[in-house]
Motif scaffolding. Structure first.
Motif, short mmCIF file in Angstrom:
data_model
loop_
_atom_site.label_atom_id
_atom_site.label_comp_id
_atom_site.label_asym_id
_atom_site.label_seq_id
_atom_site.Cartn_x
_atom_site.Cartn_y
_atom_site.Cartn_z
N LYS A 213 0.72 -1.36 0.00
CA LYS A 213 -0.02 0.08 0.06
C LYS A 213 0.83 1.27 0.07
CE LYS A 213 -3.83 -2.36 2.27
NZ LYS A 213 -4.48 -2.54 3.63
N THR A 214 2.12 1.12 0.53
CA THR A 214 2.89 2.61 0.69
C THR A 214 4.26 2.52 -0.10
OG1 THR A 214 4.09 1.37 2.59
CG2 THR A 214 2.42 2.87 3.18
N CYS A 215 4.40 1.01 -0.81
CA CYS A 215 5.19 1.01 -1.66
C CYS A 215 5.16 1.82 -3.30
CB CYS A 215 5.44 -0.59 -2.30
SG CYS A 215 6.96 -0.91 -3.57
N VAL A 216 6.27 2.36 -3.52
CA VAL A 216 6.23 3.16 -5.03
C VAL A 216 6.94 2.54 -6.06
CG1 VAL A 216 6.22 5.55 -3.51
CG2 VAL A 216 8.44 4.50 -4.17
N ASP A 217 7.19 1.44 -5.77
CA ASP A 217 7.59 0.53 -6.89
C ASP A 217 8.98 1.18 -7.57
OD1 ASP A 217 7.67 -1.94 -8.21
OD2 ASP A 217 6.77 -0.96 -10.00
N CYS A 218 10.01 1.67 -6.61
CA CYS A 218 11.11 2.17 -7.05
C CYS A 218 12.28 1.33 -7.28
CB CYS A 218 11.76 3.02 -5.91
SG CYS A 218 12.29 2.52 -4.61
N LYS A 219 11.87 -0.02 -6.72
CA LYS A 219 12.69 -1.26 -6.73
C LYS A 219 14.11 -0.98 -6.15
CE LYS A 219 10.41 -3.07 -11.06
NZ LYS A 219 9.53 -3.80 -10.19
N GLN A 220 14.47 -0.01 -5.36
CA GLN A 220 15.49 0.21 -4.62
C GLN A 220 15.87 -0.90 -3.78
OE1 GLN A 220 17.73 2.67 -5.12
NE2 GLN A 220 19.13 1.97 -3.38
N CYS A 221 14.75 -1.60 -3.20
CA CYS A 221 15.03 -2.93 -2.52
C CYS A 221 15.63 -4.04 -3.36
CB CYS A 221 13.79 -3.38 -1.85
SG CYS A 221 12.49 -3.57 -2.89
N ASP A 222 15.29 -4.14 -4.42
CA ASP A 222 15.95 -5.05 -5.41
C ASP A 222 17.50 -5.00 -5.90
OD1 ASP A 222 13.16 -6.21 -5.58
OD2 ASP A 222 12.85 -5.26 -7.39
N SER A 223 17.64 -3.64 -5.95
CA SER A 223 19.00 -3.26 -6.54
C SER A 223 19.95 -3.46 -5.35
CB SER A 223 18.94 -1.82 -6.70
OG SER A 223 18.69 -1.03 -5.78
N VAL A 224 19.68 -3.15 -4.01
CA VAL A 224 20.58 -3.42 -2.78
C VAL A 224 20.66 -4.92 -2.42
CG1 VAL A 224 20.28 -1.08 -2.15
CG2 VAL A 224 18.93 -2.91 -1.07
N CYS A 225 19.90 -5.85 -2.81
CA CYS A 225 19.81 -7.24 -1.96
C CYS A 225 21.12 -7.96 -2.85
CB CYS A 225 18.50 -7.95 -2.59
SG CYS A 225 18.75 -9.75 -1.77
N PRO A 226 22.03 -8.35 -1.84
CA PRO A 226 23.38 -9.10 -2.30
C PRO A 226 23.11 -10.31 -2.89
CG PRO A 226 23.20 -8.99 0.01
CD PRO A 226 22.00 -8.21 -0.36
N MET A 227 21.78 -10.92 -2.74
CA MET A 227 21.41 -12.21 -3.12
C MET A 227 20.55 -12.13 -4.43
SD MET A 227 23.27 -14.27 -1.20
CE MET A 227 22.52 -15.82 -1.37
N GLY A 228 20.32 -11.21 -4.92
CA GLY A 228 19.50 -11.06 -6.23
C GLY A 228 18.05 -11.31 -6.19
N ILE A 229 17.36 -10.92 -4.83
CA ILE A 229 16.02 -11.48 -4.58
C ILE A 229 15.06 -10.10 -4.96
CG2 ILE A 229 14.09 -12.12 -2.76
CD1 ILE A 229 16.55 -13.08 -1.30
N GLU A 230 14.04 -10.34 -5.54
CA GLU A 230 13.26 -9.27 -6.04
C GLU A 230 12.18 -9.22 -4.96
OE1 GLU A 230 11.21 -10.40 -9.84
OE2 GLU A 230 13.17 -9.94 -10.89
N VAL A 231 12.50 -8.33 -4.00
CA VAL A 231 11.77 -7.97 -2.80
C VAL A 231 10.54 -7.25 -3.50
CG1 VAL A 231 11.70 -6.76 -0.50
CG2 VAL A 231 13.95 -8.20 -1.47
N SER A 232 10.54 -6.46 -4.55
CA SER A 232 9.66 -5.67 -4.95
C SER A 232 8.44 -6.21 -5.23
CB SER A 232 10.16 -4.65 -5.93
OG SER A 232 10.55 -5.25 -7.05
N THR A 233 8.70 -7.52 -5.50
CA THR A 233 7.18 -8.35 -5.86
C THR A 233 6.88 -9.14 -4.74
OG1 THR A 233 8.78 -10.19 -6.54
CG2 THR A 233 8.30 -8.50 -8.40
N SER A 234 7.19 -9.10 -3.55
CA SER A 234 7.07 -9.94 -2.44
C SER A 234 6.14 -9.01 -1.48
CB SER A 234 8.50 -10.29 -1.80
OG SER A 234 8.99 -11.07 -2.73
N GLY A 235 5.43 -9.88 -0.82
CA GLY A 235 4.61 -9.25 0.21
C GLY A 235 5.48 -9.75 1.40
N LYS A 236 5.78 -11.10 1.72
CA LYS A 236 6.53 -11.43 2.76
C LYS A 236 7.70 -12.41 2.05
CE LYS A 236 4.62 -14.58 5.37
NZ LYS A 236 3.80 -14.84 6.78
#
Length: 270
Positions: A213-236
């Motif tokens: 609900k508050t995510c702006v889909d900037c995908k910054q969480c994806d770019s910083v993940c050292p394991m290559g996980i797409e956090v931006s598509t996950s709820g948990k």
């Protein structure tokens, strides 16, 4: 996260000091007030393989100390709470891969972490489960710590002693070289201990959650993940590769407060 950086540096120096002191103690020197335990005694993965062998054959593995079982218990307890935090905060081999990766980012710029296609990256990630199975089976059959002949962690702190197999040194150099093009290659594709601890991500009590609900889909969480996980598509985040480094959270990278957080409970965010 600056806190994680300092924790990583602290554990790296601590384990390096113990390894050096162990070598000096064997030659009659060393610092009396500093532990001179061998790396086998402070390796929690040694506890995993010796416990497996003890259960299947009723015997302990050569070179493994009881202290490894204690460390394994502590790491497993931590994993049940927050996942494989040992990998993201403590493991010196993981830390040095990240540090070499920073040099890789300067060399390759935006191409860093993108030279291996995502599909291939995920498929290669299953190799570490094959390595885990190989280590457990072969160790149980031989009652010897066969993994030490290819273990880059052991080579990292013992390369100067002459006790390390050349194969382990070659793998260490290969891992550090690959770290220049992809973040944490050993952790992603080959580490048996990371594969074992990663299973805890499926049932850990505190999990990284993204508030859609508050995510702006900037995908910054994806770019910083050292394991290559797409956090931006996950709820948990229940991905087996998550190492609980917390780099994707609102406190570290996410620009919107309380959007990506480590939270307990069973409620899922869509």
């Amino acid at each position: 996260m600056k806190t994680r950086r300092w924790v990583q540096i602290g554990f790296f120096l601590f384990i390096a000091a113990i390894a050096v002191n162990h070598g000096l103690a064997e030659s009659g020197g060393g610092i009396a007030w500093l532990s001179n335990a061998s790396l086998h005694a402070i390796c929690p993965f040694g506890g995993v393989v010796t416990l497996y062998t003890y259960i299947t054959d009723g015997a302990m593995i050569k070179k493994i100390h009881e202290s490894s079982l204690v460390l394994m218990g502590l790491v497993l307890f931590l994993s049940v709470l927050v996942g494989p935090a040992f990998c993201g905060w403590v493991c010196p081999l993981g830390s040095i891969q990240e540090w070499v990766g920073k040099l890789g980012r300067k060399i390759f710029g935006k191409s860093y972490n993108r030279l291996i296609p995502k599909k291939a990256d995920r498929l290669l990630g299953w190799i570490r489960y094959g390595v885990l199975a190989w280590v457990l089976v072969v160790t149980a059959l031989s009652f010897d710590l066969v993994f030490s002949t290819v273990d880059p962690y052991f080579a990292l702190f013992q390369f100067w002693t002459g006790e390390v197999a050349i194969s382990a040194i070659i793998i260490l150099l290969t891992v550090l070289g690959l770290s220049l093009i992809v973040e944490r290659p050993w952790c992603r594709y080959a580490c048996p201990y990371g594969a074992f601890l990663g299973i805890s991500n499926k049932f850990r009590i505190f999990t990284i959650r993204r508030n859609a609900k508050t995510c702006v889909d900037c995908k910054q969480c994806d770019s910083v993940c050292p394991m290559g996980i797409e956090v931006s598509t996950s709820g948990k985040v229940r991905d087996l590769r998550c190492i609980s480094c917390m780099e994707c959270t609102s406190e570290a990278a996410c620009p919107i407060p309380e959007t990506v957080q480590l939270l307990g409970g069973i409620k899922d965010e869509a």
